[in-house]
Design a protein around this motif. Structure first.
Motif, short mmCIF file in Angstrom:
data_model
loop_
_atom_site.label_atom_id
_atom_site.label_comp_id
_atom_site.label_asym_id
_atom_site.label_seq_id
_atom_site.Cartn_x
_atom_site.Cartn_y
_atom_site.Cartn_z
N ALA A 56 103.69 -25.49 22.76
CA ALA A 56 103.16 -24.19 23.15
C ALA A 56 101.63 -24.20 23.18
O ALA A 56 101.02 -23.59 24.06
CB ALA A 56 103.66 -23.10 22.20
N LYS A 57 101.03 -24.92 22.25
CA LYS A 57 99.57 -25.02 22.25
C LYS A 57 99.07 -25.87 23.41
O LYS A 57 98.01 -25.59 23.97
CB LYS A 57 99.07 -25.60 20.92
N VAL A 58 99.82 -26.88 23.77
CA VAL A 58 99.42 -27.73 24.89
C VAL A 58 99.53 -26.97 26.22
O VAL A 58 98.63 -27.02 27.05
CB VAL A 58 100.28 -29.02 24.93
N THR A 59 100.64 -26.27 26.41
CA THR A 59 100.85 -25.57 27.68
C THR A 59 100.05 -24.27 27.76
O THR A 59 99.62 -23.89 28.84
CB THR A 59 102.33 -25.25 27.90
N ARG A 60 99.90 -23.57 26.67
CA ARG A 60 99.20 -22.28 26.58
C ARG A 60 99.81 -21.18 27.47
O ARG A 60 99.30 -20.08 27.52
CB ARG A 60 97.71 -22.43 26.91
N LYS A 61 100.84 -21.49 28.19
CA LYS A 61 101.48 -20.49 29.05
C LYS A 61 102.88 -20.13 28.58
O LYS A 61 103.37 -19.07 28.87
CB LYS A 61 101.58 -21.03 30.48
N ILE A 62 103.51 -21.07 27.87
CA ILE A 62 104.90 -20.87 27.45
C ILE A 62 104.93 -20.69 25.94
O ILE A 62 104.32 -21.46 25.20
CB ILE A 62 105.76 -22.08 27.88
N SER A 63 105.67 -19.69 25.50
CA SER A 63 105.77 -19.38 24.08
C SER A 63 106.55 -20.46 23.33
O SER A 63 107.43 -21.12 23.89
CB SER A 63 106.47 -18.03 23.92
N ALA A 64 106.26 -20.59 22.05
CA ALA A 64 106.95 -21.57 21.21
C ALA A 64 108.44 -21.24 21.10
O ALA A 64 109.27 -22.15 21.00
CB ALA A 64 106.32 -21.63 19.83
N ILE A 65 108.79 -19.97 21.15
CA ILE A 65 110.20 -19.59 21.03
C ILE A 65 111.01 -20.11 22.22
O ILE A 65 112.18 -20.47 22.07
CB ILE A 65 110.36 -18.05 20.86
N VAL A 66 110.38 -20.20 23.39
CA VAL A 66 111.06 -20.75 24.56
C VAL A 66 111.33 -22.24 24.34
O VAL A 66 112.42 -22.74 24.63
CB VAL A 66 110.23 -20.52 25.84
N PHE A 67 110.35 -22.95 23.79
CA PHE A 67 110.54 -24.37 23.52
C PHE A 67 111.58 -24.59 22.44
O PHE A 67 112.41 -25.49 22.55
CB PHE A 67 109.21 -25.02 23.11
N ILE A 68 111.54 -23.79 21.38
CA ILE A 68 112.52 -23.94 20.30
C ILE A 68 113.93 -23.74 20.84
O ILE A 68 114.84 -24.52 20.55
CB ILE A 68 112.24 -22.94 19.15
#
Length: 151
Positions: A56-68
């Motif tokens: 999420a920090k790398v992309t800055r556009k997508i939330s961490a919850i989406v990645f999780i």
């Protein structure tokens, strides 16, 4: 008397450590004993959280919850080569032990919002009651409909 609006931020390592220790403790109580599989399950979940936060920090556009959600769904699916071992480890962690810790911390975090609630006043009580009642009734209707399809 002026209210302080200073925000306190906890380091990520500290908050994850506290959540992990409390979660392992609660899961151990639910399982009636500490086991290595509970610890391994929490290690896997913490690793998933850390990877998701980093992405999420790398992309800055997508939330961490989406990645999780996305990564968690993939690594627990039959398409992932290690899904069976990961699912076996995480399955030992009781869901209610995770929910108990999270809801407790969420409830404690409401303490910082008491001055805001005082500004809203009594009007929040009927609004909250209507929202809770409507949510309960709608979930009951959905559950009855869904269960009715199976019978």
């Amino acid at each position: 008397m002026a209210e302080s609006s200073a925000e306190m931020k906890l380091p990520l390592w500290l908050s994850l450590s506290v959540l992990t220790v409390l979660g392992i403790g609660t899961a151990s109580v639910a399982a009636k004993g500490l086991s290595l599989s509970i610890v391994l399950g929490y290690v896997i979940m913490v690793a998933l959280v850390l990877v998701s936060i980093a992405l999420a920090k790398v992309t800055r556009k997508i939330s961490a919850i989406v990645f999780i959600t996305t990564i968690g769904a993939y690594i627990s699916s039959p398409w992932f080569f290690g899904a069976e071992a990961l699912n076996a480890a995480v399955k030992t962690v009781d869901f209610l032990s995770i929910a108990t810790v999270m809801l407790t911390l969420a409830g404690l975090s409401l303490g910082k919002d008491i001055p805001l609630l005082k500004n809203i006043g009594w009007k929040i009580i009927p609004v909250g009651l209507v929202a809770i009642t409507a949510s309960f009734l709608l979930s009951t209707v959905i559950a009855e409909f869904a269960l009715g399809l199976w019978h």
